[in-house]
Scaffold this active site. Structure first.
Site, PDB file in Angstrom:
ATOM      1  N   ASN A  10      57.826 -61.484 -62.090  1.00 26.43           N
ATOM      2  CA  ASN A  10      58.154 -60.078 -62.334  1.00 26.43           C
ATOM      3  C   ASN A  10      59.002 -59.495 -61.215  1.00 26.43           C
ATOM      4  O   ASN A  10      58.919 -59.930 -60.073  1.00 26.43           O
ATOM      5  CB  ASN A  10      56.870 -59.223 -62.373  1.00 26.43           C
ATOM      6  CG  ASN A  10      56.078 -59.417 -63.644  1.00 26.43           C
ATOM      7  OD1 ASN A  10      56.620 -59.832 -64.670  1.00 26.43           O
ATOM      8  ND2 ASN A  10      54.796 -59.130 -63.583  1.00 26.43           N
ATOM      9  N   GLY A  38      54.489 -60.926 -59.851  1.00 29.99           N
ATOM     10  CA  GLY A  38      53.963 -61.741 -60.950  1.00 29.99           C
ATOM     11  C   GLY A  38      53.028 -62.788 -60.353  1.00 29.99           C
ATOM     12  O   GLY A  38      53.327 -63.370 -59.316  1.00 29.99           O
ATOM     13  N   LYS A  39      51.909 -62.993 -61.029  1.00 30.21           N
ATOM     14  CA  LYS A  39      50.905 -63.909 -60.463  1.00 30.21           C
ATOM     15  C   LYS A  39      51.442 -65.328 -60.322  1.00 30.21           C
ATOM     16  O   LYS A  39      51.145 -66.021 -59.351  1.00 30.21           O
ATOM     17  CB  LYS A  39      49.646 -63.911 -61.340  1.00 30.21           C
ATOM     18  CG  LYS A  39      48.882 -62.603 -61.303  1.00 30.21           C
ATOM     19  CD  LYS A  39      47.640 -62.671 -62.188  1.00 30.21           C
ATOM     20  CE  LYS A  39      47.031 -61.288 -62.385  1.00 30.21           C
ATOM     21  NZ  LYS A  39      46.530 -60.688 -61.140  1.00 30.21           N
ATOM     22  N   ASN A  42      53.869 -65.435 -57.307  1.00 33.34           N
ATOM     23  CA  ASN A  42      53.140 -65.289 -56.037  1.00 33.34           C
ATOM     24  C   ASN A  42      52.372 -66.565 -55.696  1.00 33.34           C
ATOM     25  O   ASN A  42      52.349 -67.016 -54.550  1.00 33.34           O
ATOM     26  CB  ASN A  42      52.130 -64.136 -56.128  1.00 33.34           C
ATOM     27  CG  ASN A  42      52.801 -62.775 -56.165  1.00 33.34           C
ATOM     28  OD1 ASN A  42      53.966 -62.650 -55.808  1.00 33.34           O
ATOM     29  ND2 ASN A  42      52.067 -61.771 -56.600  1.00 33.34           N
ATOM     30  N   ASN A 181      37.824 -63.263 -59.795  1.00 30.69           N
ATOM     31  CA  ASN A 181      37.263 -62.363 -58.782  1.00 30.69           C
ATOM     32  C   ASN A 181      36.003 -61.726 -59.380  1.00 30.69           C
ATOM     33  O   ASN A 181      35.615 -62.034 -60.509  1.00 30.69           O
ATOM     34  CB  ASN A 181      38.308 -61.347 -58.288  1.00 30.69           C
ATOM     35  CG  ASN A 181      38.753 -60.373 -59.368  1.00 30.69           C
ATOM     36  OD1 ASN A 181      38.076 -60.196 -60.389  1.00 30.69           O
ATOM     37  ND2 ASN A 181      39.880 -59.725 -59.162  1.00 30.69           N
ATOM     38  N   LEU A 220      35.378 -63.053 -53.411  1.00 31.20           N
ATOM     39  CA  LEU A 220      34.499 -61.907 -53.172  1.00 31.20           C
ATOM     40  C   LEU A 220      35.119 -60.918 -52.188  1.00 31.20           C
ATOM     41  O   LEU A 220      34.410 -60.277 -51.416  1.00 31.20           O
ATOM     42  CB  LEU A 220      33.150 -62.418 -52.622  1.00 31.20           C
ATOM     43  CG  LEU A 220      32.432 -63.503 -53.452  1.00 31.20           C
ATOM     44  CD1 LEU A 220      31.289 -64.129 -52.651  1.00 31.20           C
ATOM     45  CD2 LEU A 220      31.890 -62.902 -54.753  1.00 31.20           C
ATOM     46  N   GLY A 224      34.404 -63.123 -48.783  1.00 34.30           N
ATOM     47  CA  GLY A 224      34.759 -64.542 -48.822  1.00 34.30           C
ATOM     48  C   GLY A 224      34.824 -65.110 -50.231  1.00 34.30           C
ATOM     49  O   GLY A 224      35.334 -64.461 -51.145  1.00 34.30           O
ATOM     50  N   ASP A 251      46.116 -64.137 -55.312  1.00 32.16           N
ATOM     51  CA  ASP A 251      47.202 -65.098 -55.593  1.00 32.16           C
ATOM     52  C   ASP A 251      47.379 -66.062 -54.434  1.00 32.16           C
ATOM     53  O   ASP A 251      47.612 -67.262 -54.632  1.00 32.16           O
ATOM     54  CB  ASP A 251      48.522 -64.358 -55.854  1.00 32.16           C
ATOM     55  CG  ASP A 251      48.502 -63.603 -57.171  1.00 32.16           C
ATOM     56  OD1 ASP A 251      47.707 -63.970 -58.057  1.00 32.16           O
ATOM     57  OD2 ASP A 251      49.283 -62.641 -57.307  1.00 32.16           O
ATOM     58  N   SER A 290      53.836 -62.053 -47.578  1.00 28.97           N
ATOM     59  CA  SER A 290      52.630 -62.167 -46.743  1.00 28.97           C
ATOM     60  C   SER A 290      51.982 -63.546 -46.812  1.00 28.97           C
ATOM     61  O   SER A 290      51.000 -63.809 -46.138  1.00 28.97           O
ATOM     62  CB  SER A 290      51.603 -61.108 -47.155  1.00 28.97           C
ATOM     63  OG  SER A 290      51.006 -61.445 -48.394  1.00 28.97           O
TER      64      SER A 290
HETATM   65  P1  ADP Z   1      41.780 -60.239 -55.879  1.00 29.46           P
HETATM   66  O1  ADP Z   1      43.003 -60.070 -55.033  1.00 29.46           O
HETATM   67  O2  ADP Z   1      42.010 -61.103 -57.073  1.00 29.46           O
HETATM   68  O3  ADP Z   1      41.045 -58.974 -56.196  1.00 29.46           O
HETATM   69  P2  ADP Z   1      39.817 -60.762 -53.791  1.00 29.46           P
HETATM   70  O4  ADP Z   1      39.854 -59.318 -53.422  1.00 29.46           O
HETATM   71  O5  ADP Z   1      38.483 -61.360 -54.079  1.00 29.46           O
HETATM   72  O6  ADP Z   1      40.785 -61.136 -54.994  1.00 29.46           O
HETATM   73  O7  ADP Z   1      40.486 -61.560 -52.563  1.00 29.46           O
HETATM   74  C1  ADP Z   1      40.802 -62.925 -52.655  1.00 29.46           C
HETATM   75  C2  ADP Z   1      40.465 -63.611 -51.343  1.00 29.46           C
HETATM   76  O8  ADP Z   1      41.234 -63.037 -50.282  1.00 29.46           O
HETATM   77  C3  ADP Z   1      39.025 -63.469 -50.876  1.00 29.46           C
HETATM   78  O9  ADP Z   1      38.176 -64.419 -51.490  1.00 29.46           O
HETATM   79  C4  ADP Z   1      39.168 -63.696 -49.374  1.00 29.46           C
HETATM   80  O10 ADP Z   1      39.315 -65.085 -49.117  1.00 29.46           O
HETATM   81  C5  ADP Z   1      40.496 -63.005 -49.085  1.00 29.46           C
HETATM   82  N1  ADP Z   1      40.326 -61.587 -48.701  1.00 29.46           N
HETATM   83  C6  ADP Z   1      40.515 -60.501 -49.487  1.00 29.46           C
HETATM   84  N2  ADP Z   1      40.282 -59.352 -48.806  1.00 29.46           N
HETATM   85  C7  ADP Z   1      39.951 -59.733 -47.542  1.00 29.46           C
HETATM   86  C8  ADP Z   1      39.598 -59.029 -46.337  1.00 29.46           C
HETATM   87  N3  ADP Z   1      39.547 -57.673 -46.295  1.00 29.46           N
HETATM   88  N4  ADP Z   1      39.302 -59.758 -45.235  1.00 29.46           N
HETATM   89  C9  ADP Z   1      39.351 -61.113 -45.240  1.00 29.46           C
HETATM   90  N5  ADP Z   1      39.687 -61.841 -46.346  1.00 29.46           N
HETATM   91  C10 ADP Z   1      39.984 -61.166 -47.471  1.00 29.46           C
END
Ligand code: ADP
Length: 302
Positions: A10, A38-39, A42, A181, A220, A224, A251, A290
């Site tokens: 995208n 786009g997933k 990325n 997620n 999570l 993590g 991603d 990033s």
């Molecule tokens: P999405 O982007 O799909 O919502 P998450 O928020 O679960 O997925 O983030 C994906 C991964 O990125 C996590 O499992 C972790 O490894 C890393 N991550 C995300 N946010 C943080 C944070 N604030 N600090 C450290 N690692 C993070």
């Protein structure tokens, strides 16, 4: 081993505004920035930056933005020969408006991404593409065709079932490693709140298993990653970092995991490496820009 990504590409147009417009209202934008998004794109960039030979299959429009995005992908080291340029169809776009109070509105138009067909997949040889990585921003029928072809070749099939779509669940039996997620897990497992503790996550994740040899990985956020198999579940704790921009963290995790597995790592080491890569990615703005290099991740893990 190589990583073969089938997914969306995208043009993300991000405008900052003082306040979001109401229906019928026109507001002046404060700034406009255009990004590769786009997933699929990325995740392919994340895998390539982690050192895996990475091919991306997908479609853009036969317009300038499509050509520009392909050139950007190639600049990140992604092989784009299987990205079709479809004349008369617009490139997929995400229009993002972000207000000063951080509220946002997003409209995604799939454009060419919706035109990826099972026939396009069948016409592409995937010989030697041992790690297949897909999401749900391209038609599930195309993902199904790739996973069926991959099964016949003994490839590892990874599905990031995002965004959560009812049709997505039909692909789970064809998947070896499913990544979701917490929001997506709650949606697919039909829970009324997001599970957080490892026990709850494991119970919910096992609801999505259709074969005893599958792995479900649940990201999570800052907590993590949980990995759940039939007989074991483990948690890799999030790395303590100062998050600046978490867009694209999932991603980054998916692409880095595919690259780590393609390089021969076992599941636990690969999850640790991808968790570290994603933690590095949230310390920088943007999605593709990033994504960390393998050297940066290895230095961070030392
Ligand atoms: P999405 O982007 O799909 O919502 P998450 O928020 O679960 O997925 O983030 C994906 C991964 O990125 C996590 O499992 C972790 O490894 C890393 N991550 C995300 N946010 C943080 C944070 N604030 N600090 C450290 N690692 C993070």
């Amino acid at each position: 081993m190589t990583v073969f990504v089938l997914g969306s590409i995208n043009l993300d147009a991000v405008a900052r505004v003082d306040g979001l417009p109401r229906p019928g209202e026109t507001v002046a934008g404060l700034s406009l920035a255009l990004f590769l998004g786009g997933k699929g794109a990325n995740q392919a960039v994340a895998a390539a930056r982690m050192g895996a030979p990475t091919r991306l299959m997908g479609a853009v429009g036969g317009d300038d933005s499509g050509k520009g995005l392909k050139a950007k992908l190639a600049g990140y080291g992604v092989q784009v020969a299987d990205v079709l340029e479809l004349e008369g169809v617009p490139t997929g776009q995400a229009h993002v408006w972000v207000a000063n109070n951080a509220e946002n509105m997003i409209v995604v138009t799939a454009g060419a991404n919706a035109m990826v067909t099972p026939q396009q997949v069948s016409a592409t040889p995937i010989e030697g593409q041992r790690v297949l990585l897909c999401q749900l921003e391209t038609p599930p029928a195309a993902v199904e065709a790739l996973f069926r072809a991959g099964a016949a070749k003994g490839s590892l099939r990874i599905l990031n079932a995002a965004p959560a779509l009812p049709q997505g669940a039909a692909l789970f039996p064809l998947t070896d490693i499913l990544i979701v997620n917490q929001t997506e897990l709650a949606s697919y497992a039909k829970l009324d709140r997001e599970p957080t503790r490892l026990e709850e996550v494991s119970v919910a994740a096992r609801k999505l298993m259709s074969r005893p040899d599958q792995t479900i990985i649940v990201t999570l956020g800052s907590a993590g990653v949980a990995a759940v198999r039939r007989d074991e579940a483990f948690l890799v704790e999030g790395r303590k970092v100062k998050a600046i921009d978490t867009v694209g963290a999932g991603d980054c995790f998916c692409g880095a995991l595919a690259a780590a597995l393609a390089s021969g790592m076992d599941l636990r080491d690969a999850v640790e490496m991808a968790n570290a890569a994603a933690a590095l990615s949230v310390q920088k703005a943007g999605a593709a820009p990033s994504m960390p290099s393998r050297r940066e991740v290895e230095a961070f893990l030392e």
